[in-house]
Design a protein around this motif. Structure first.
Motif, short mmCIF file in Angstrom:
data_model
loop_
_atom_site.label_atom_id
_atom_site.label_comp_id
_atom_site.label_asym_id
_atom_site.label_seq_id
_atom_site.Cartn_x
_atom_site.Cartn_y
_atom_site.Cartn_z
N ASP A 139 32.85 59.41 119.27
CA ASP A 139 32.67 58.48 118.84
C ASP A 139 34.00 57.77 117.89
OD1 ASP A 139 30.66 55.55 118.50
OD2 ASP A 139 30.27 56.86 116.56
N VAL A 140 34.44 56.73 119.03
CA VAL A 140 35.41 55.83 117.53
C VAL A 140 35.07 54.10 117.55
CG1 VAL A 140 37.84 54.37 117.92
CG2 VAL A 140 36.81 55.91 119.82
N ARG A 141 35.12 54.23 115.75
CA ARG A 141 34.81 53.56 115.38
C ARG A 141 36.52 52.83 113.98
NH1 ARG A 141 31.30 56.10 111.61
NH2 ARG A 141 32.01 58.11 112.06
N PHE A 142 36.42 51.33 114.04
CA PHE A 142 37.86 51.07 114.00
C PHE A 142 37.03 50.30 112.20
CE2 PHE A 142 39.26 51.58 117.56
CZ PHE A 142 40.47 51.94 117.64
N GLY A 143 37.74 49.97 111.46
CA GLY A 143 37.44 48.64 109.91
C GLY A 143 38.29 48.29 110.20
N ALA A 144 38.43 47.09 108.33
CA ALA A 144 39.67 46.66 108.97
C ALA A 144 40.97 46.58 108.50
CB ALA A 144 39.13 45.44 107.41
N GLY A 145 40.71 48.23 108.31
CA GLY A 145 42.68 48.95 107.97
C GLY A 145 43.39 48.88 109.01
N LYS A 146 44.58 49.55 108.44
CA LYS A 146 45.11 50.59 109.07
C LYS A 146 44.67 52.07 110.07
CE LYS A 146 49.46 48.78 106.84
NZ LYS A 146 50.59 49.26 106.86
N THR A 147 43.54 52.23 109.25
CA THR A 147 43.14 53.95 109.76
C THR A 147 41.75 53.65 110.47
OG1 THR A 147 42.15 54.35 108.06
CG2 THR A 147 44.64 54.85 108.23
N PHE A 148 41.39 54.27 111.37
CA PHE A 148 40.05 54.51 112.60
C PHE A 148 39.46 55.81 112.64
CE2 PHE A 148 43.39 54.06 115.29
CZ PHE A 148 43.15 55.45 116.00
N ARG A 149 38.07 56.16 112.99
CA ARG A 149 37.30 57.35 113.13
C ARG A 149 37.22 57.15 114.55
NH1 ARG A 149 34.53 58.90 108.12
NH2 ARG A 149 34.53 60.60 109.49
N MET A 150 37.41 58.37 114.42
CA MET A 150 36.81 59.19 115.85
C MET A 150 36.28 60.21 115.35
SD MET A 150 40.94 58.41 118.91
CE MET A 150 39.78 58.56 120.11
N ASP A 151 35.05 60.18 115.66
CA ASP A 151 34.30 61.34 115.19
C ASP A 151 33.71 61.90 117.12
OD1 ASP A 151 34.80 61.03 112.51
OD2 ASP A 151 33.25 59.75 112.26
N THR A 152 33.77 63.82 116.55
CA THR A 152 33.50 64.23 118.00
C THR A 152 32.47 65.38 117.34
OG1 THR A 152 35.91 64.06 118.36
CG2 THR A 152 34.79 65.86 119.43
N GLU A 153 31.24 65.41 118.25
CA GLU A 153 30.38 66.36 118.51
C GLU A 153 30.52 67.37 119.39
OE1 GLU A 153 26.28 64.07 116.66
OE2 GLU A 153 26.77 64.74 118.43
N LEU A 154 30.80 68.91 119.86
CA LEU A 154 30.80 69.49 120.48
C LEU A 154 29.33 69.98 121.14
CD1 LEU A 154 34.13 71.93 119.45
CD2 LEU A 154 33.94 69.37 120.82
N ARG A 155 28.96 69.77 122.04
CA ARG A 155 27.29 69.96 122.16
C ARG A 155 27.36 71.16 123.40
NH1 ARG A 155 26.07 63.79 123.22
NH2 ARG A 155 26.56 63.57 121.19
N ARG A 156 26.28 71.83 123.19
CA ARG A 156 26.05 72.82 124.53
C ARG A 156 24.68 72.19 124.65
NH1 ARG A 156 26.89 78.37 122.31
NH2 ARG A 156 25.13 77.56 120.75
N GLY A 157 24.30 71.26 125.84
CA GLY A 157 22.93 70.79 126.69
C GLY A 157 22.84 70.86 125.03
N ASP A 158 21.15 70.19 124.73
CA ASP A 158 21.11 69.53 123.50
C ASP A 158 21.61 70.21 121.91
OD1 ASP A 158 20.10 67.60 125.37
OD2 ASP A 158 18.32 68.72 124.83
N GLU A 159 21.79 71.13 121.57
CA GLU A 159 22.25 72.19 120.46
C GLU A 159 24.21 71.13 120.01
OE1 GLU A 159 22.50 76.06 118.37
OE2 GLU A 159 22.77 75.87 120.52
N VAL A 160 23.65 70.76 118.75
CA VAL A 160 25.21 70.60 118.58
C VAL A 160 25.27 71.10 117.56
CG1 VAL A 160 26.79 68.80 116.82
CG2 VAL A 160 24.42 68.04 118.13
N CYS A 161 26.96 72.10 118.30
CA CYS A 161 26.96 73.29 118.15
C CYS A 161 28.85 73.58 117.10
CB CYS A 161 27.75 74.54 119.20
SG CYS A 161 27.01 74.36 120.48
#
Length: 141
Positions: free
Chosen positions: A77-99
């Motif tokens: 998931d990518v999320r930008f704000g107003a500054g020079k940085t941004f977020r790239m958050d990740t989930e590692l999933r096995r089926g429906d389970e977030v590992c």
């Protein structure tokens, strides 16, 4: 949200039989690279534009073990704000389970000035293909 799948390989596992802690970060990097590639923002295109993504901070929270042969969805998931940085958050999933969940603070480095660019989303969109806007989320608000 973008996702790709990897399969845990035997050599990535530790003496306990589960995925080595450092490999979780590698899977996060794979997801970050793949979302940019899918947006038409491959390494060659970035290099030609004199730009490169940089990780400023990354953390991982381990929630369930991954083992040899597991198919792992790497969801970014990518999320930008107003500054020079941004977020790239990740989930590692096995089926429906977030590992595991990985949080990442990113920037776009200008290779000429060796500084972060002021509008990372705009610069990425300028390099990317028509699908870039959809994959890179909404503009900062």
């Amino acid at each position: 949200m973008f996702s790709t799948t990897v399969t845990v390989r035997g050599y990535e596992c530790d003496a306990n039989g589960h995925l080595n802690h450092a490999v979780y970060h590698q899977y996060g990097e794979h997801g970050r690279t793949e979302i940019l590639r899918a947006a038409g923002i491959g390494i060659d295109a970035l290099t030609a534009a004199g730009l490169g993504p940089v990780i400023l901070e990354t953390t991982v929270r381990f929630l369930a073990e991954l083992r040899h042969g597991d198919d792992v969805e790497v969801a970014v998931d990518v999320r930008f704000g107003a500054g020079k940085t941004f977020r790239m958050d990740t989930e590692l999933r096995r089926g429906d389970e977030v590992c595991a969940s990985l949080t990442g603070t990113m920037g776009i480095l200008d290779h000429g000035t060796r500084r972060l660019v002021a509008d990372p989303r705009g610069r990425l969109l300028a390099v990317g293909g028509p699908q870039a806007a959809q994959l890179l989320g909404d503009a900062p608000g």
